[in-house]
Design a protein around this motif. Structure first.
Motif, PDB file in Angstrom:
ATOM      1  N   ARG A 459       0.822  -1.107   0.170  1.00 30.17           N
ATOM      2  CA  ARG A 459      -0.024  -0.033   0.095  1.00 30.17           C
ATOM      3  C   ARG A 459       0.890   1.118  -0.121  1.00 30.17           C
ATOM      4  N   THR A 499      -7.712   3.672  -4.155  1.00 26.38           N
ATOM      5  CA  THR A 499      -7.322   3.801  -5.680  1.00 26.38           C
ATOM      6  C   THR A 499      -8.876   3.082  -6.269  1.00 26.38           C
ATOM      7  N   GLY A 500      -9.357   3.571  -7.519  1.00 26.13           N
ATOM      8  CA  GLY A 500     -10.619   3.065  -7.938  1.00 26.13           C
ATOM      9  C   GLY A 500     -11.678   3.867  -7.732  1.00 26.13           C
ATOM     10  N   TRP A 510     -12.766   8.913  -8.889  1.00 18.76           N
ATOM     11  CA  TRP A 510     -11.914   7.667  -9.566  1.00 18.76           C
ATOM     12  C   TRP A 510     -10.445   8.273  -9.313  1.00 18.76           C
ATOM     13  N   ARG A 512      -6.550   6.818  -9.930  1.00 12.51           N
ATOM     14  CA  ARG A 512      -5.555   5.874 -10.587  1.00 12.51           C
ATOM     15  C   ARG A 512      -4.987   4.849  -9.572  1.00 12.51           C
ATOM     16  N   SER A 513      -4.246   3.907 -10.017  1.00 12.79           N
ATOM     17  CA  SER A 513      -3.499   2.643  -9.253  1.00 12.79           C
ATOM     18  C   SER A 513      -2.334   3.355  -8.399  1.00 12.79           C
ATOM     19  N   ASP A 514      -2.146   4.734  -8.884  1.00 15.82           N
ATOM     20  CA  ASP A 514      -0.800   5.293  -7.963  1.00 15.82           C
ATOM     21  C   ASP A 514      -1.477   6.256  -6.905  1.00 15.82           C
TER      22      ASP A 514
END
Length: 701
Positions: A459, A499-500, A510, A512-514
């Motif tokens: 994480r 994220t998500g 929303w 992002r994955s970062d």
């Protein structure tokens, strides 16, 4: 309708009753921007030649101001019958009083309003009586007037602020040749009495200052609240100042206007007198002594005069009380004011100590700890007695600042290391979470306090780079964060970057994955309308206006999730329609509930509840187009534009739009609609209230 139209309608009714054979004209369907029901219309629902239109040069009212009501034009045949009866005359009156006498004739006035405008303003006469000139009425019906007092020219008099509803009921005689009028006031036949008072106020200066009450007398031998302040008055009505004892309590009353309040006002909270600080109870104003809590801190206020300060002043430094030792701050600091009780870790005389943060079996809050201490899942040792290494209660381990870094040294042996050994990994201390580096890195040596971004256990976390109101340097961030020009949301429980899809404060976002916020990501997953039809979204519709312009136009926030089904969207659409019931009908308006909408304006706001933008058909274009512009006919425009699914009435479903020429409503099921209609506002009605609809428009396919 206007009075002349009511008369025409009465004449027509009489003609029918006498057998003239005239037939009533069919009711027309009202469209926003077109005359209300009763206007001449063509078969397609558009205005017929010769129908009324706004006068040349007329301008639309500004946003927030309701346009003037327009009466529908008479329809059908010209009335015929007996002559119009003579107007009725209604007499309206009132009485005005003062607490101790009748007002001087002409000193106060009462206004009579009709149709929202003042038509008469009459000054009081003898004994406060007010009599208005008769008002005339030339048609049967119920008329709403009102009475209210005009502002007083005398600043010492406060007028009665009431508005009295006046109802005039005009009835025709059985043969239609005469009219009579009856008057009632708020439902009563008794004329109203407006009871005025005097404006309470201060009079005099300095020692002669007194306070006059609404009944004309002066406050005396009592406490009185004035403008949010409390004052004590002596028997002569003069305000007291300085220290004042009453009922076994001591109060401080401001000797002059100043920071603690106006002269004579009761001091609340901290007050400085002759170089000393005192705490006056914030509720009662009485001097506090002994232990007292204020502003999130605890103080010890001397219970008697001492060499270090008089009764009621805060103690400082070390204090022995009830067999325990406490430490009170010497000076103001970021942690608390001078005299406030220290809890937790503190330094004095080059040593570090720990005072209990709350009451325990070993001592009350703030008392000095000794022996072993469990704190935040760690173990410490506080010296039990004076020694060469430090006084009783001091600690030889804990936080350490060295070489520009901060460390934590274990205070006793535990499963992770012996007493005084360097801590690594996650650490909870004082209600905050920290991370101590597990090994040497380019950012700092092993055990040093981390700051900035941290990737740990799959994480991502953020540790504060500097102290802030939300936590000290190195503590774990939570909530919204702006860093490096990007926005992040850190989980409010764990601190991990989200994220998500995440919903925060009722709004979907929303990431992002970062962890970076991506506002351009599509606002819907799963079910969506086919291409070519209006689309739904979990994001609130933007009208694309500048911030200064957008403030004048309301958009219902989207209330669906990114995963909403078609049924969820229909439910949100119908729910929003029901929330507008009772809202006034205002032509070309699409405002929030209670302010005003017309028929298509209601549809806009219901669609916005599902994040559905209808493009050019929006509150801004609908308003600025004016009375004859393209978007003043958006009910017809939406029907014709092809971005809704047009169906026969027999195919109707809950959440569909129902169209007539020039009008649209929301179908809520069971052959019921919610519509905005002139003169009625937003209401529920039968599907057939305006005859057979031209068709159904489906927004959710």
């Amino acid at each position: 309708m206007g009075i002349d139209r009511k008369a025409a309608a009465l004449a027509l009714a009489l003609a029918v009753a006498l057998g003239t054979g005239l037939a009533a004209a069919p009711a027309a369907v009202a469209e926003e921007g077109a005359p209300a029901a009763g206007a001449a219309t063509t078969a397609a629902g558009t205005e017929a030649p010769g129908a009324s239109a706004p006068p040349p040069g007329a301008s639309a009212p500004p946003p927030g101001a309701a346009p003037a009501a327009q009466d529908p034009e008479p329809s059908g045949l010209e009335p015929s019958g007996p002559a119009t009866p003579a107007p009725a005359r209604a007499l309206v009156s009132a009485t005005v009083t003062l607490p101790d006498r009748a007002p001087e004739p002409g000193s106060l006035s009462v206004s009579l309003s009709r149709d929202g405008s003042v038509v008469q303003t009459v000054a009081v006469g003898a004994d406060g009586a007010v009599a208005f000139a008769p008002e005339t009425f030339d048609a049967p019906g119920t008329y709403a007037l009102s009475l209210s007092m005009a502002p007083s020219s005398d600043p010492a008099v406060a007028v009665d602020a009431r508005t009295v509803a006046v109802t005039v009921t005009v009835a025709a005689s059985d043969d239609g040749t005469a009219l009579s009028a009856g008057v009632s006031y708020d439902g009563s036949a008794q004329a109203p009495i407006f009871a005025c008072t005097y404006v309470p106020r201060w009079e005099g200066d300095g020692a002669g200052r007194r306070y006059r009450l609404a009944d004309g007398t002066y406050a005396a031998s009592r406490w009185l609240d004035v403008d949010g302040r409390r004052y004590a008055f002596d028997a002569a009505g003069h305000v007291r100042t300085g220290w004042y004892d009453e009922g076994g309590r001591r109060y401080y009353l401001a000797p002059a206007d100043g920071a603690s309040g106006p002269r004579g006002s009761m001091a609340l909270g901290w007050v400085a007198v002759d170089g000393h600080r005192y705490l006056m109870d914030r509720a009662t104003g009485a001097l506090r002594t002994g232990w007292a809590d204020d502003g999130g801190h605890r103080y010890y206020l001397r219970v008697a005069d001492t060499p270090w300060g008089p009764r009621g002043t805060p103690a400082q430094g070390w204090l022995a009380d009830g067999g325990q030792r406490f430490y009170l701050r010497w000076t103001d600091s970021a942690d608390g004011a001078s005299g406030s009780l220290v809890t937790g870790w503190f330094d004095d005389g080059g040593q570090r100590f720990w005072s209990r943060r709350e009451d325990t079996p070993w001592g009350p809050e703030g008392s000095l700890g000794t022996g072993w201490l469990t704190e935040g899942g760690r173990t410490y040792f506080l010296r039990r007695a004076d020694s060469a290494y430090g006084p009783r209660g001091s600690v030889g381990t804990g936080w350490l600042d060295e070489g520009g870094q901060t460390y934590f040294l274990r205070r006793a042996d535990n499963a992770y290391g012996p007493k005084g050994s360097l801590g690594t990994g996650w650490l909870d201390e004082g209600g905050q979470t920290y991370f101590l580096r597990r090994s040497d890195s380019g950012f700092g040596p092993e055990g040093s306090l981390g700051s900035g971004w941290l990737d740990e256990g799959g994480r991502r976390y953020f540790l504060r780079r500097a102290g802030s109101p939300w936590g000290p340097r190195g503590s774990l961030g939570r909530g919204w964060l702006t860093d490096g020009g990007s926005r992040f949301l850190l989980d409010r429980a764990t601190g991990a970057a989200c994220t998500g899809w995440v919903r925060d404060a009722g709004v979907w976002h929303w990431f992002r994955s970062d962890g970076v916020l991506d506002p351009a990501h599509p606002g819907k997953e799963g079910w969506q309308n086919p291409s070519g039809y209006y689309q739904v979204s979990c994001r609130t519709v933007s009208l694309g206006l500048s911030a200064s312009v957008a403030r004048g136009y309301y958009v219902t926030p989207s209330r669906i999730s990114p995963y909403a089904s078609k049924a969820d969207c229909v439910n949100a659409f119908v729910q929003r329609a029901n929330e507008y019931i009772g809202t006034p009908y205002v032509w070309n308006y699409s405002q929030r509930p209670g302010v005003g909408v017309d028929c298509i304006g209601l549809v806009y706001q219901c669609a916005y509840a599902t994040g559905m933008s209808m493009g050019e058909y929006n509150p801004y274009n609908h308003w600025v187009t004016g009375p004859n512009g393209w978007h003043s006919h958006d009910a017809n425009n939406v029907w014709a534009n092809g971005r809704i699914q047009r169906l026969p009435v027999s195919s109707r479903q809950r959440g569909d739009l129902v169209f007539w020429p020039g009008h649209v409503a929301v179908y809520v099921g069971g052959d019921r609609i919610v519509e905005a209609w002139p003169g009625a506002g937003v209401r529920t009605a039968s599907l057939w209230v305006h005859g057979t609809p031209r068709g159904i428009g489906r927004l959710y396919i």
